[in-house]
Design a protein around this motif. Structure first.
Motif, PDB file in Angstrom:
ATOM      1  N   ILE A  86      30.610  48.383  55.300  1.00  0.00           N
ATOM      2  CA  ILE A  86      30.897  47.964  53.930  1.00  0.00           C
ATOM      3  C   ILE A  86      31.881  49.093  53.295  1.00  0.00           C
ATOM      4  N   ALA A  87      31.575  50.287  53.571  1.00  0.00           N
ATOM      5  CA  ALA A  87      32.421  51.356  53.022  1.00  0.00           C
ATOM      6  C   ALA A  87      33.858  51.314  53.609  1.00  0.00           C
ATOM      7  N   ALA A  88      34.015  50.860  54.932  1.00  0.00           N
ATOM      8  CA  ALA A  88      35.318  50.805  55.314  1.00  0.00           C
ATOM      9  C   ALA A  88      36.011  49.554  54.644  1.00  0.00           C
ATOM     10  N   ILE A  89      35.471  48.483  54.631  1.00  0.00           N
ATOM     11  CA  ILE A  89      35.976  47.185  53.897  1.00  0.00           C
ATOM     12  C   ILE A  89      36.408  47.555  52.700  1.00  0.00           C
ATOM     13  N   THR A  90      35.237  48.146  51.729  1.00  0.00           N
ATOM     14  CA  THR A  90      35.581  48.135  50.393  1.00  0.00           C
ATOM     15  C   THR A  90      36.834  49.328  50.041  1.00  0.00           C
ATOM     16  N   ALA A  91      36.908  50.230  50.996  1.00  0.00           N
ATOM     17  CA  ALA A  91      37.888  51.430  50.983  1.00  0.00           C
ATOM     18  C   ALA A  91      39.243  50.691  51.141  1.00  0.00           C
ATOM     19  N   ALA A  92      39.339  49.958  52.116  1.00  0.00           N
ATOM     20  CA  ALA A  92      40.461  49.129  52.753  1.00  0.00           C
ATOM     21  C   ALA A  92      41.101  48.129  51.548  1.00  0.00           C
ATOM     22  N   LYS A  93      40.014  47.469  51.150  1.00  0.00           N
ATOM     23  CA  LYS A  93      40.681  46.242  50.151  1.00  0.00           C
ATOM     24  C   LYS A  93      40.654  47.015  48.903  1.00  0.00           C
ATOM     25  N   GLY A  94      40.096  48.204  48.544  1.00  0.00           N
ATOM     26  CA  GLY A  94      40.388  48.840  47.308  1.00  0.00           C
ATOM     27  C   GLY A  94      42.005  49.530  47.322  1.00  0.00           C
ATOM     28  N   LYS A 105      62.576  43.738  48.495  1.00  0.00           N
ATOM     29  CA  LYS A 105      60.838  43.430  49.527  1.00  0.00           C
ATOM     30  C   LYS A 105      60.628  42.267  48.823  1.00  0.00           C
ATOM     31  N   GLY A 106      61.204  41.773  47.421  1.00  0.00           N
ATOM     32  CA  GLY A 106      60.469  40.831  46.683  1.00  0.00           C
ATOM     33  C   GLY A 106      58.859  41.224  46.507  1.00  0.00           C
ATOM     34  N   MET A 107      58.468  42.312  45.912  1.00  0.00           N
ATOM     35  CA  MET A 107      57.329  42.975  45.880  1.00  0.00           C
ATOM     36  C   MET A 107      56.408  42.434  45.088  1.00  0.00           C
ATOM     37  N   ARG A 108      56.931  41.703  44.002  1.00  0.00           N
ATOM     38  CA  ARG A 108      55.840  41.019  42.846  1.00  0.00           C
ATOM     39  C   ARG A 108      55.264  39.700  43.610  1.00  0.00           C
ATOM     40  N   LEU A 109      56.056  39.018  44.409  1.00  0.00           N
ATOM     41  CA  LEU A 109      55.414  37.974  44.976  1.00  0.00           C
ATOM     42  C   LEU A 109      54.494  38.629  46.467  1.00  0.00           C
ATOM     43  N   ARG A 110      55.071  39.700  46.825  1.00  0.00           N
ATOM     44  CA  ARG A 110      54.184  40.394  48.036  1.00  0.00           C
ATOM     45  C   ARG A 110      52.846  40.873  47.327  1.00  0.00           C
ATOM     46  N   ALA A 111      52.919  41.146  46.172  1.00  0.00           N
ATOM     47  CA  ALA A 111      51.606  41.730  45.412  1.00  0.00           C
ATOM     48  C   ALA A 111      50.630  40.673  45.536  1.00  0.00           C
ATOM     49  N   ILE A 112      51.120  39.514  44.903  1.00  0.00           N
ATOM     50  CA  ILE A 112      50.189  38.458  44.791  1.00  0.00           C
ATOM     51  C   ILE A 112      49.627  37.842  46.191  1.00  0.00           C
ATOM     52  N   GLY A 113      50.667  38.059  47.249  1.00  0.00           N
ATOM     53  CA  GLY A 113      50.066  37.532  48.494  1.00  0.00           C
ATOM     54  C   GLY A 113      49.202  38.486  48.995  1.00  0.00           C
ATOM     55  N   TYR A 114      49.203  39.979  48.741  1.00  0.00           N
ATOM     56  CA  TYR A 114      48.222  40.757  49.168  1.00  0.00           C
ATOM     57  C   TYR A 114      46.901  40.561  48.722  1.00  0.00           C
ATOM     58  N   THR A 115      46.983  40.212  47.311  1.00  0.00           N
ATOM     59  CA  THR A 115      45.452  39.905  46.812  1.00  0.00           C
ATOM     60  C   THR A 115      45.217  38.631  47.099  1.00  0.00           C
ATOM     61  N   GLY A 116      45.891  37.543  47.297  1.00  0.00           N
ATOM     62  CA  GLY A 116      45.354  36.368  47.863  1.00  0.00           C
ATOM     63  C   GLY A 116      44.768  36.495  49.229  1.00  0.00           C
ATOM     64  N   GLY A 117      45.531  37.392  50.106  1.00  0.00           N
ATOM     65  CA  GLY A 117      44.943  37.447  51.641  1.00  0.00           C
ATOM     66  C   GLY A 117      43.708  38.145  51.504  1.00  0.00           C
ATOM     67  N   LEU A 118      43.586  39.002  50.591  1.00  0.00           N
ATOM     68  CA  LEU A 118      42.100  39.668  50.646  1.00  0.00           C
ATOM     69  C   LEU A 118      40.753  38.617  50.191  1.00  0.00           C
ATOM     70  N   ILE A 166      41.896  40.895  58.584  1.00  0.00           N
ATOM     71  CA  ILE A 166      43.210  40.351  57.732  1.00  0.00           C
ATOM     72  C   ILE A 166      43.458  41.489  56.883  1.00  0.00           C
ATOM     73  N   THR A 167      42.552  42.443  56.340  1.00  0.00           N
ATOM     74  CA  THR A 167      42.878  43.458  55.509  1.00  0.00           C
ATOM     75  C   THR A 167      43.780  44.613  55.858  1.00  0.00           C
ATOM     76  N   ILE A 168      43.574  45.009  57.121  1.00  0.00           N
ATOM     77  CA  ILE A 168      44.445  46.176  57.901  1.00  0.00           C
ATOM     78  C   ILE A 168      45.994  45.669  57.853  1.00  0.00           C
ATOM     79  N   PRO A 169      46.433  44.428  58.237  1.00  0.00           N
ATOM     80  CA  PRO A 169      47.877  44.398  58.229  1.00  0.00           C
ATOM     81  C   PRO A 169      48.487  44.417  56.651  1.00  0.00           C
ATOM     82  N   LEU A 170      47.631  43.701  55.947  1.00  0.00           N
ATOM     83  CA  LEU A 170      48.026  43.833  54.366  1.00  0.00           C
ATOM     84  C   LEU A 170      48.113  45.376  53.846  1.00  0.00           C
ATOM     85  N   LEU A 171      47.150  45.967  54.289  1.00  0.00           N
ATOM     86  CA  LEU A 171      47.285  47.613  53.972  1.00  0.00           C
ATOM     87  C   LEU A 171      48.383  48.321  54.486  1.00  0.00           C
ATOM     88  N   ILE A 172      48.679  47.849  55.816  1.00  0.00           N
ATOM     89  CA  ILE A 172      49.977  48.706  56.384  1.00  0.00           C
ATOM     90  C   ILE A 172      51.237  48.062  55.692  1.00  0.00           C
TER      91      ILE A 172
END
Length: 228
Positions: free
Chosen positions: A29-37, A58-71, A95-101
């Motif tokens: 729980i702690a790891a998933i919460t920290a990674a998603k946060g 990098k098209g970061m605004r679109l990526r930012a939306i994608g990051y949130t949707g991926g979570l 799923i979360t780790i590649p988004l975080l990277i």
């Protein structure tokens, strides 16, 4: 006279008792919460500072939306399935780790370093494939099948990632420098990582390698040759 209960009458269902979380559960729980946060914080930074030099092209605004949707993929899929099985925390983390990277790498300008993008594509494929393979192992008859599922997951990640970049380009992201060669190299790197994850899945339970799908004695083959 009081009515006597017969055996035909349904008894009240006794709700199952919930066991307290173990230290392992709390760690997950702690790891998933920290990674998603961290992903959410990086997504907010990317959306608000998309014009910064570190985010150029990098098209970061679109990526930012994608990051949130991926979570939301793992929890929404689990909810749709009726929450009949335990929460797929391994899949959620895969799923979360590649988004975080990706989010973290862009935030610090890591991808401007030579070949760093290539390494990240390879690692993303390996992580997703090995974790999906681990989730699939107890649900398949052989490690070969679990490894195949993991490799397919790595290939799917490669395709979806490139589709997302193409959508960003079509929506007006500037300076992405996408080309046919760049797309093919990214696909090959991510799928190569997926194959590494499949090998990890195979080696996780060496004793199961003797069970090969399609050999005599396979339950599927036995069932197909069983006379009706």
């Amino acid at each position: 006279m009081s009515r006597m209960m017969t055996t035909d009458e349904p008894s009240e269902a006794v709700p199952p008792t919930e066991r307290p979380p173990t230290p392992g559960d709390l760690a997950w729980i702690a790891a998933i919460t920290a990674a998603k946060g961290a992903v959410i914080a990086l997504a907010i930074d990317a959306f608000l500072n998309s014009s910064a030099p570190r985010y150029h092209g990098k098209g970061m605004r679109l990526r930012a939306i994608g990051y949130t949707g991926g979570l939301l993929i793992a929890p929404v899929a689990w909810r749709i399935r009726g929450r009949k099985e335990p929460y797929p925390r391994e899949l959620d983390m895969a799923i979360t780790i590649p988004l975080l990277i990706d989010a973290g790498g862009n935030a610090i300008g890591m991808y401007r370093s030579a070949r760093m993008d290539d390494l990240v594509h390879f690692l993303d494929g390996a992580i997703v494939s090995s974790v999906v393979g681990a989730v699939a192992t107890p649900r398949t008859r052989t490690s070969w099948e679990a490894a195949g599922v993991g490799a397919l997951a790595g290939g799917a990640l490669a395709g979806l990632w490139e589709i997302g970049e193409w959508i960003g380009l079509k929506l007006g992201a500037k300076g992405m420098d996408l080309s046919y060669d760049d797309t093919m190299v990214d696909l090959v790197e991510t799928m190569a990582g997926g194959l590494l994850g499949a090998v990890v899945t195979l080696l996780r339970h060496p004793s199961r390698l003797r069970k090969v799908p399609g050999r005599p004695g396979d339950p599927v083959l036995a069932a197909s040759h069983d006379p009706a």
